[in-house]
Design a protein around this motif. Structure first.
Motif, PDB file in Angstrom:
ATOM      1  N   UNK A 191       0.810  -1.226   0.000  1.00  0.00           N
ATOM      2  CA  UNK A 191       0.000   0.000   0.000  1.00  0.00           C
ATOM      3  C   UNK A 191       0.838   1.269   0.000  1.00  0.00           C
ATOM      4  N   UNK A 192       1.980   1.205   0.675  1.00  0.00           N
ATOM      5  CA  UNK A 192       2.840   2.398   0.772  1.00  0.00           C
ATOM      6  C   UNK A 192       3.386   2.828  -0.589  1.00  0.00           C
TER       7      UNK A 192
ATOM      8  N   UNK B  54      12.103   0.313   2.099  1.00  0.00           N
ATOM      9  CA  UNK B  54      10.835   1.036   1.995  1.00  0.00           C
ATOM     10  C   UNK B  54      10.720   2.109   3.075  1.00  0.00           C
ATOM     11  N   UNK B 257       5.920   1.283   5.444  1.00  0.00           N
ATOM     12  CA  UNK B 257       5.362   2.611   5.742  1.00  0.00           C
ATOM     13  C   UNK B 257       3.846   2.605   5.571  1.00  0.00           C
ATOM     14  N   UNK B 258       3.196   3.499   6.256  1.00  0.00           N
ATOM     15  CA  UNK B 258       1.745   3.658   6.091  1.00  0.00           C
ATOM     16  C   UNK B 258       1.450   4.182   4.681  1.00  0.00           C
ATOM     17  N   UNK B 259       0.310   3.805   4.134  1.00  0.00           N
ATOM     18  CA  UNK B 259      -0.068   4.405   2.834  1.00  0.00           C
ATOM     19  C   UNK B 259      -0.187   5.911   2.960  1.00  0.00           C
ATOM     20  N   UNK B 260       0.172   6.612   1.905  1.00  0.00           N
ATOM     21  CA  UNK B 260       0.143   8.085   1.943  1.00  0.00           C
ATOM     22  C   UNK B 260      -1.124   8.611   1.276  1.00  0.00           C
ATOM     23  N   UNK B 261      -1.949   7.698   0.793  1.00  0.00           N
ATOM     24  CA  UNK B 261      -3.167   8.126   0.091  1.00  0.00           C
ATOM     25  C   UNK B 261      -4.376   7.436   0.721  1.00  0.00           C
ATOM     26  N   UNK B 263      -6.950   4.960   0.288  1.00  0.00           N
ATOM     27  CA  UNK B 263      -7.044   3.836  -0.650  1.00  0.00           C
ATOM     28  C   UNK B 263      -8.447   3.703  -1.248  1.00  0.00           C
ATOM     29  N   UNK B 266      -8.821   6.247  -3.986  1.00  0.00           N
ATOM     30  CA  UNK B 266      -8.097   5.816  -5.190  1.00  0.00           C
ATOM     31  C   UNK B 266      -8.910   4.741  -5.920  1.00  0.00           C
ATOM     32  N   UNK B 267      -9.431   3.805  -5.149  1.00  0.00           N
ATOM     33  CA  UNK B 267     -10.216   2.724  -5.743  1.00  0.00           C
ATOM     34  C   UNK B 267     -11.427   3.289  -6.501  1.00  0.00           C
ATOM     35  N   UNK B 269     -11.967   6.315  -7.575  1.00  0.00           N
ATOM     36  CA  UNK B 269     -11.650   7.281  -8.619  1.00  0.00           C
ATOM     37  C   UNK B 269     -11.082   6.609  -9.876  1.00  0.00           C
TER      38      UNK B 269
END
Lengths: 277, 277
Positions: A191-192, B54, B257-261, B263, B266-267, B269
């Motif tokens: 996911x990152x 990462x 790392x944590x996702x920056x978006x 999710x 994003x899915x 869109x």
């Protein structure tokens, strides 16, 4: 199959990506069937890189370009890893730093060129300066349009100094890219890696195709050819990259250096007691 | 077995190499029996280096020292190769160049230190400046004797900046070295590796032992410990080095790392059409 000959962009040829099938996978029907050929190619690379390192007469530079998710990291992982990490250096070129921006675009590239005996791999490269820079208008046209010639002159000089240059354009379809982005969404461990920018770049697909075609057409030369690697199938991408690297190393006619000492003398002087025992 | 604890040179301890058996091989009786443990350790390194890369919060520096033929190249080949070549850099330190000699002894070393997210491996290192330099008198004693403190201060500062330092001294017996030299003589593919200098260095074995003992005693610290790796058995050397690297990576508590978006956004869109289909 002679992968080099099949996938090379012939110097002078006007390349159109629409003429190439990114799902092409040669004579092997499946990953499984390709495994022995891949294993053999990687073993050959391992063996010949050792000789390249020993002989110190040639350098090999592998340039990787491709749209996001095309598999540049995958080639590092599955192909480049066949080489001894000592003597192999992967350099990733990201957005230039302040110091890099204060220099000409080839300055940071030149600094990372492999020396004789070394293998260098560029994950992205000086070609970004005629790709992202062109697509996003980060420099005016009169600046970036001069870079094709500058790149050719630079690469010619490297090749004259003993650097063999292989440039791989990893080519995936627009649908395959979306599929790969989707897989990242479905895999929490990745996911990152997801960024909105990846999708924004995707909207510029056609502009990138034009920039890729210009790069492939103008900068595939006898001394530094481009290869278009159909990369929808990761296994074919790895196989094709491995085979082209192997065929190139084979063409160097590498051999172990001659001994620099008189072996019999060394034996008599230092190993005698042992041999008598 | 906790390899790190078993093989560490305890800070403050006066180390004598004569107390250590270079043929030690732990609880595994043979290479074959050690294979599953080695395979597991390498797989763990592969997984955790990906996270280190990462996360970009830690750097890892592995320093390899050992007499000629002790297996420094072997560790690069069999252990370091488990890591993604992107994010891993092996630097071999040979005789300094004219430019390097014009600087302090840590200048070229500092330049090769890994950044956060990176793994650096030094095949030989700044320790040569208290080894070969001391044994051959390439600098006066009053110069090299100050270097132990300088090295400790340098390594402390690196560790404070997020660089985890592991230093491996690969320890083989004098007999094992001769045996390995002999094998080179018996293998035409490795004849080019043979030099008279290797044998000349061998004559200085006892001086090197003294220099190694000083290095191990003075420069094993909490922030940059030395490990003595018994290396007569190549398989144990690889296993011990792998395990210590793995145990160290495990201690970093690395995670993706944590996702920056967002999710879901994003899915919705970008992948909506596909999901409906």
């Amino acid at each position: 199959m002679d992968y080099s000959e099949r996938l090379i962009v012939k110097p002078g040829e006007k390349l159109r990506l629409a003429d190439i099938d990114p799902g092409f996978h040669g004579h092997n029907e499946s990953h499984e069937k390709a495994m022995p050929e891949l294993g053999e190619a990687l073993a050959g690379i391992t063996r010949l890189q050792e000789l390249l390192y020993a002989q110190k007469k040639h350098a090999l530079l592998v340039v990787l370009q491709g749209i996001d998710a095309a598999g540049k990291d995958g080639v590092c992982w599955h192909v480049i890893q066949a080489m001894n990490p000592q003597g192999t250096r992967v350099t990733g070129f990201k957005q230039p730093t302040a110091e890099e921006r204060a220099h000409d675009f080839l300055w940071r590239i030149h600094n990372a060129v492999p020396g004789l005996g070394q293998v260098g791999v560029f994950n992205r490269s000086h070609y970004e300066d005629v790709l992202v820079v062109r697509v996003h208008g980060l420099a005016p046209k009169k600046v970036w349009e001069k870079r094709y010639d500058a790149i050719n002159a630079f690469e010619r000089q490297l090749s004259e100094a003993g650097v063999t240059i292989l440039k791989f354009f990893l080519y995936i379809s627009k649908e395959e890219q979306l599929e790969r982005f989707k897989k990242r969404l479905d895999d929490p461990a990745r996911h990152w890696k997801i960024s909105e920018a990846d999708y924004a770049e995707r909207a510029l697909w056609d502009d990138y195709v034009k920039a890729y075609e210009a790069m492939l057409t103008k900068c595939s030369t006898d001394y530094a050819p481009w290869y278009v690697i159909p990369s929808n199938h990761k296994w074919f991408r790895n196989l094709a990259a491995s085979r082209i690297i192997l065929e190139t190393l084979e063409g160097m006619k590498l051999k172990a250096p001659e001994p620099t000492v008189d072996l019999d003398e060394i034996r008599a002087k230092y190993h005698k007691a042992e041999e008598e025992g």
